[in-house]
Design a protein around this motif. Structure first.
Motif, PDB file in Angstrom:
ATOM      1  N   ARG A 170       0.842  -1.193   0.000  1.00 57.46           N
ATOM      2  CA  ARG A 170       0.000   0.000   0.000  1.00 57.46           C
ATOM      3  C   ARG A 170       0.882   1.250   0.000  1.00 57.46           C
ATOM      4  N   PRO A 171       0.538   2.281  -0.774  1.00 60.72           N
ATOM      5  CA  PRO A 171       1.333   3.519  -0.757  1.00 60.72           C
ATOM      6  C   PRO A 171       1.446   4.092   0.651  1.00 60.72           C
ATOM      7  N   ARG A 172       2.600   4.661   0.931  1.00 58.55           N
ATOM      8  CA  ARG A 172       2.879   5.152   2.286  1.00 58.55           C
ATOM      9  C   ARG A 172       1.881   6.226   2.713  1.00 58.55           C
ATOM     10  N   ALA A 173       1.524   7.112   1.778  1.00 58.28           N
ATOM     11  CA  ALA A 173       0.592   8.198   2.115  1.00 58.28           C
ATOM     12  C   ALA A 173      -0.776   7.631   2.493  1.00 58.28           C
ATOM     13  N   VAL A 174      -1.227   6.616   1.751  1.00 61.66           N
ATOM     14  CA  VAL A 174      -2.533   6.008   2.048  1.00 61.66           C
ATOM     15  C   VAL A 174      -2.503   5.321   3.415  1.00 61.66           C
ATOM     16  N   ARG A 220      -4.098   5.304   9.141  1.00 62.63           N
ATOM     17  CA  ARG A 220      -3.720   5.237  10.556  1.00 62.63           C
ATOM     18  C   ARG A 220      -4.213   6.439  11.351  1.00 62.63           C
ATOM     19  N   THR A 221      -4.421   7.573  10.689  1.00 62.57           N
ATOM     20  CA  THR A 221      -4.856   8.768  11.410  1.00 62.57           C
ATOM     21  C   THR A 221      -6.377   8.860  11.537  1.00 62.57           C
ATOM     22  N   LEU A 252      -0.625   6.100   5.905  1.00 63.00           N
ATOM     23  CA  LEU A 252      -0.596   7.138   6.940  1.00 63.00           C
ATOM     24  C   LEU A 252      -1.983   7.715   7.180  1.00 63.00           C
ATOM     25  N   ILE A 253      -2.716   7.941   6.088  1.00 65.70           N
ATOM     26  CA  ILE A 253      -4.085   8.480   6.229  1.00 65.70           C
ATOM     27  C   ILE A 253      -4.974   7.495   6.980  1.00 65.70           C
TER      28      ILE A 253
END
Length: 268
Positions: A12-16, A21-22, A18-19
């Motif tokens: 999974r892309p890192r940005a996705v 997880r937040t 991170l989103i």
């Protein structure tokens, strides 16, 4: 005959990630703010997020928060160093030396079953209401996870490799330093993670012992004046300390064991 291919999911892309997880913490914060705004959650039960933010500014501005954080982090750090260090040494001795296991392991296992909170009255008798009692309590709490992980990791070290090193003339401590400890590194870091988490839990318990400074003292003062905003600040700080401790160990794992990241990434 053709062996079936194992289909691995695409990373999974890192940005996705991170989103995703937040989302959970933000949803919790939003629900808290909504409950406070609608009156379902009154200030005498729990202050609103805005009031908690104001309390952070107040405590930071008058220097109380920085002083309390310095004291609490010093306690947790010293207790962790003494406890994890003792657990590491005992784990290596009992895991690598048969005589050490026979002499020490049964006694440590008996002590490990005693809840560290049960030692509070005894430490108060021995050390009084001092910093020594608090640091000793944190040290005891953090020593046993490190001991169990280290002892198990050392026992599982490849015996053929140890015998090979002996055949090259390496002494026992040289083998421990160059073969056993690197081989037991995953177990050591797992033990360190548990010890760091327990250091925060033990810090909370230790600071309930008539503290006159530290985060626990701030909590006691806030309880006396029914300041739920300051209580929420202290609870959040304890949570952030635990989260930071876990993050530090994760960084250590990435630095000391870069191959684990590649393996985990391929498995997801």
């Amino acid at each position: 005959m053709v062996a079936p291919r194992t289909r691995l999911p695409a990373p999974r892309p890192r940005a996705v990630a991170l989103i995703l997880r937040t989302i959970g913490p933000l949803a919790l914060l939003g629900g808290w703010a909504l409950a406070s705004a609608t009156g379902a959650l009154t200030q005498d039960v729990l202050a609103s997020p805005a009031q908690v933010a104001d309390a952070v500014g107040e405590l930071w501005g008058n220097g109380q928060l920085t002083d309390a954080l310095t004291v609490s982090l010093t306690r947790a750090g010293l207790g962790l160093v003494f406890g994890a260090g003792a657990g590491l040494v005992l784990g290596v001795v009992t895991g690598f030396f048969r005589l050490g296991e026979e002499l020490l392991d049964s006694a440590v296992q008996v002590l490990r079953t005693v809840p560290f909170l049960a030692l509070v009255p005894l430490f108060m008798v021995w050390f009084g209401i001092t910093e020594t009692a608090k640091i000793a309590l944190i040290g005891v709490a953090t020593s046993f996870p490190m001991y169990v992980s280290t002892s198990g990791g050392v026992r599982n070290t490849d015996r053929k490799l140890i015998e090979a090193m002996r055949s090259f003339g390496l002494g026992r401590w040289a083998i421990v330093r160059t073969v056993v400890l690197p081989g037991a590194l995953p177990s050591l870091l797992s033990g360190l993670r548990l010890s760091m988490t327990l250091s925060v839990i033990a810090l909370i318990a230790a600071e309930e012992i008539n503290s006159t400074e530290g985060i626990g003292y701030l909590m006691a003062q806030a309880q006396n004046f029914s300041r739920t905003d300051v209580l929420a600040v202290c609870i959040l700080i304890y949570g952030l300390l635990g989260l930071t401790a876990d993050g530090v160990v994760r960084l250590l794992e990435r630095f000391l064991m870069p191959w684990r990241k590649a393996t985990q990434g391929a498995g997801r």
